[in-house]
Design a protein around this motif. Structure first.
Motif, PDB file in Angstrom:
ATOM      1  N   UNK A 590       0.661  -0.792   0.110  1.00 33.52           N
ATOM      2  CA  UNK A 590       0.111   0.017  -0.035  1.00 33.52           C
ATOM      3  C   UNK A 590       0.814   1.206   0.096  1.00 33.52           C
ATOM      4  N   UNK A 591       1.524   1.394   0.590  1.00 35.68           N
ATOM      5  CA  UNK A 591       2.645   2.460   0.824  1.00 35.68           C
ATOM      6  C   UNK A 591       3.470   2.519  -0.316  1.00 35.68           C
ATOM      7  N   UNK A 592       3.842   1.618  -0.457  1.00 38.60           N
ATOM      8  CA  UNK A 592       4.960   2.242  -2.131  1.00 38.60           C
ATOM      9  C   UNK A 592       3.690   2.358  -3.267  1.00 38.60           C
ATOM     10  N   UNK A 627      12.811   7.242   3.791  1.00 35.02           N
ATOM     11  CA  UNK A 627      13.364   6.192   4.280  1.00 35.02           C
ATOM     12  C   UNK A 627      13.128   5.019   4.633  1.00 35.02           C
ATOM     13  N   UNK A 628      11.870   4.578   4.213  1.00 32.45           N
ATOM     14  CA  UNK A 628      11.409   3.392   4.789  1.00 32.45           C
ATOM     15  C   UNK A 628      12.313   2.024   4.885  1.00 32.45           C
ATOM     16  N   UNK A 629      11.690   1.162   5.471  1.00 31.60           N
ATOM     17  CA  UNK A 629      12.377  -0.258   5.652  1.00 31.60           C
ATOM     18  C   UNK A 629      12.308  -1.217   4.758  1.00 31.60           C
ATOM     19  N   UNK A 634      11.451   2.780  -1.077  1.00 30.06           N
ATOM     20  CA  UNK A 634      11.848   3.895  -0.836  1.00 30.06           C
ATOM     21  C   UNK A 634      12.428   3.546  -2.380  1.00 30.06           C
ATOM     22  N   UNK A 635      12.696   2.825  -3.174  1.00 27.51           N
ATOM     23  CA  UNK A 635      12.517   3.092  -4.410  1.00 27.51           C
ATOM     24  C   UNK A 635      11.490   4.209  -5.002  1.00 27.51           C
ATOM     25  N   UNK A 639      11.963   8.351  -6.954  1.00 24.20           N
ATOM     26  CA  UNK A 639      12.030   8.454  -8.187  1.00 24.20           C
ATOM     27  C   UNK A 639      10.221   9.586  -8.180  1.00 24.20           C
ATOM     28  N   UNK A 640       9.678   9.858  -6.891  1.00 18.96           N
ATOM     29  CA  UNK A 640       8.039  10.778  -6.811  1.00 18.96           C
ATOM     30  C   UNK A 640       9.159  12.288  -6.362  1.00 18.96           C
ATOM     31  N   UNK A 641      10.053  11.978  -5.658  1.00 16.69           N
ATOM     32  CA  UNK A 641      10.803  12.932  -5.221  1.00 16.69           C
ATOM     33  C   UNK A 641      11.694  13.152  -5.759  1.00 16.69           C
ATOM     34  N   UNK A 642      12.451  12.723  -7.157  1.00 20.90           N
ATOM     35  CA  UNK A 642      13.109  13.385  -7.540  1.00 20.90           C
ATOM     36  C   UNK A 642      11.572  14.345  -9.632  1.00 20.90           C
TER      37      UNK A 642
END
Length: 646
Positions: A590-592, A627-629, A634-635, A639-642
């Protein structure tokens, strides 16, 4: 190393067989002394080495290496140049015919493209010898490819070379002892016929006549298969005087494998001959084939019925082909009935002049005239009714795939009285394929019967099938809903189907949930954002609280798909909060998916003037996810942050 030697083309010591060689169980490793390498006299050995390796692999005992090298023969030919290709490579290939069928098939295909590599049309005749050898092998696919390549080479030959090289080749193959050569010869007569002198043409026709009367059925079959193409290049008087007797003889051959090919010749000759000549010569053969004792011949007639109607014309179709078609629809063999069922709409189009499907004749102005429509109603429709209740599911499935095309042909009144009951019967069929075929073509009936009757008769069946136990049937209904919605309108759709569409979001099959989201997006485009806020979004928002993570995942997927179909205001007040809330879900999937959905929303938010909101609400959530485990979270967050920083 091959690059260290002055490479030479060494011919194999094997002699070319006079008949198709038997393939060895495994390939014998060649003698080192007999293995030669080829290369060009280049100054740069680094350019020479890859070519030399390809050449060396032509004789490698590994079949895959030989196959790879054969497929790159053009590269080798370019490196060798025109003269060495003609004098060394082509003879070398001719001596290498004793190989596996895969290699020979690739060789036959490559040689057809070799005319530029041997120096053009003036030298193309050097390719005839290896292709002639390939035309004699046992494997049919190799022979067929070699024949295709020979026809390509012949098309490039000058008239002089055609006469001196290609015509003798055809005669050698046609008079060879081994039947495979004679089979190959049958398809080589048409390519250069028009460029030859009258005496040579006569010789070729005499040779073709000999093949049509060959003792071997497979040769006669090949001759029958090639007869239509040969007829297309013959003079009109020769066609009637010399070829038509051969056609009549082949159409009454004792072997059904030969007779069935005569049906395709009926189509070809029907287009070439005048209406009177076709009626006198082609129609009797068609009638005979339609009542042939072999079901395979009748099957081919059923398959070719539409083409026969086009070739023989509307008058012959109405008077002679309709009775033959009705017999095929009532045939004892289910395979024949199935093939005939597929052609019902096409034949009815030719009878009435009204198009019931794409690819048919142009629609006539208004309804079809009485006499032609009466032919359909009196002769074809009783057969259609029987086939819709046939004992074979394959026949019913075939009928279900074309029966909708009859609605525009019959008109509204006859569709309601005769066709609609059959459609409803097929929708209740026990086999999913039958129901599926009907559903996928329901739109043809909808456009004829109108909205009121659609809601009264077909809609209850559609609602019932929307809960079918077979997910493919449910999928077909989902894909049909947008078209149905356009015809029903928002009021009737809300009353009958709105809740059903939203309920598909909770289906147990992922493909159904995914397709329902795409369908709902189409419905938003049809009914507008107000309908989405009223009928759809409350259900999507409720899914985020569901204990089943798959339902929460569906809510995210819906938010991602609907984001660009709704106004920015709805995105800010509904879809974005849902996505941000689910970014803290305990399930990594769900998170990714939240990160992926936010990435899809970023361009919409920025183009809507919400850059500040992105900085204050979206980016912090993405930084947390980065910073997720879980590595996948994280991946996608990175990508969204970029995208956000960009």
């Amino acid at each position: 190393s091959p690059s260290k030697r002055r490479p030479q083309l060494e011919s194999s010591p094997r002699q070319r067989p006079t008949h198709p060689p038997r393939r060895p169980a495994c390939r014998r490793a060649p003698d080192r002394r007999a293995r030669g390498t080829m290369a060009t006299d280049m100054a740069d050995e680094s350019e020479l080495y890859p070519i030399a390796i390809l050449i060396d692999e032509l004789k490698n005992e590994d079949i895959q290496l030989r196959l790879n090298s054969i497929r790159r023969l053009s590269t080798i030919a370019v490196a060798l140049g025109h003269e060495r290709t003609r004098c060394e490579l082509v003879p070398f290939l001719n001596e290498s015919i004793d190989d596996e069928d895969e290699v020979l098939l690739a060789m036959a295909e490559e040689l057809g493209k070799f005319v530029p590599h041997v120096g053009g049309a003036q030298h193309a005749s050097c390719l005839i010898q290896p292709l002639e050898t390939l035309c004699t092998v046992e494997e049919a696919t190799v022979r067929e490819r070699a024949v295709d390549s020979l026809n390509q080479v012949a098309a490039a030959l000058s008239t002089e070379h055609l006469l001196s090289h290609f015509v003798p080749l055809v005669k050698r193959l046609a008079t060879a002892d081994w039947f495979t050569s004679r089979i190959s010869a049958c398809s080589l007569f048409a390519v250069g016929y028009a460029r030859l002198s009258p005496p040579t043409r006569g010789d070729l026709r005499a040779t073709f006549k000999q093949l049509c009367r060959d003792d071997t059925p497979m040769v006669r079959r090949a001759a029958s298969s090639a007869l239509g193409a040969f007829a297309g290049v013959l003079e009109k008087e020769v066609l009637k005087s010399e070829l038509m007797p051969l056609f009549v003889s082949l159409s009454s051959d004792e072997q059904d494998s030969v007779r069935l090919l005569a049906v395709e010749n009926c189509v070809a000759l029907g287009h070439l001959l005048s209406a009177e000549d076709a009626y006198a010569a082609v129609l009797p053969a068609t009638r005979s084939a339609a009542s042939d004792k072999s079901w395979r011949v009748r099957y081919v007639v059923a398959e070719q019925m539409v083409e026969l109607c086009d070739a023989l014309g509307p008058s012959v179709t109405q008077q002679d082909l309709v009775p033959a078609f009705v017999r095929l629809l009532r045939d004892n063999e289910q395979e024949v009935r199935t093939a005939a069922a597929f052609k019902v709409t096409g034949v009815c189009e030719r009878l009435t002049g009204v198009s019931g499907a794409e690819g048919g004749p142009k629609a006539a102005a208004g309804a079809p005239d009485g006499p032609r429509l009466r032919l359909v109603l009196e002769h074809v429709m009783p057969c259609v009714a029987d086939l819709c209740r046939d004992s074979s599911q394959h026949v019913r499935a075939a009928m279900a795939s074309v029966v909708m095309g009859l609605a525009p042909i019959l008109g509204k009144a006859h569709t309601i009285n005769q066709l609609l009951p059959l459609v409803l019967h097929l929708l209740r069929d026990e086999y999913p394929e039958v129901r599926l075929n009907v559903i996928s073509r329901l739109h043809a009936v909808n456009s004829v019967i109108g909205v009121d009757l659609l809601a009264q008769s077909l809609l209850p069946a559609v609602v019932q099938l929307a809960e079918d136990r077979q997910w493919r049937v449910r999928l077909a209904i989902i894909e049909y809903v947008p078209l149905l919605a356009e015809q029903l309108g928002v009021t009737l759709f809300d009353a009958e189907l709105s809740k059903l569409c939203v309920s598909w979001l909770g289906d147990c099959v992922h493909t159904i949930r995914e397709s329902s989201i795409r369908t709902l997006k189409k419905l938003v485009s049809t009914f507008g954002p107000d309908w989405a806020q009223r009928a759809l979004l409350p259900q999507v928002m409720a899914a985020r609280q569901d204990s089943n993570y798959l339902q929460r995942m569906t809510a995210l997927l819906a938010a991602r798909q609907l984001a660009d179909a709704l106004p920015t205001e709805v995105l800010l007040t509904t879809l974005l909060p849902l996505t941000l809330d689910l970014a803290a879900d305990p399930v990594p999937n769900i998170r990714f998916n939240s990160a992926k959905t936010l990435a899809a929303m970023l361009p919409l938010l920025e183009s809507g003037g919400q850059a500040g909101l992105v900085a204050t609400k979206v980016r912090p959530v993405l930084e947390t996810l980065a910073g997720d485990a879980d590595a996948d979270v994280q991946y996608y967050a990175q990508g969204a942050l970029e995208m956000a920083h960009g």
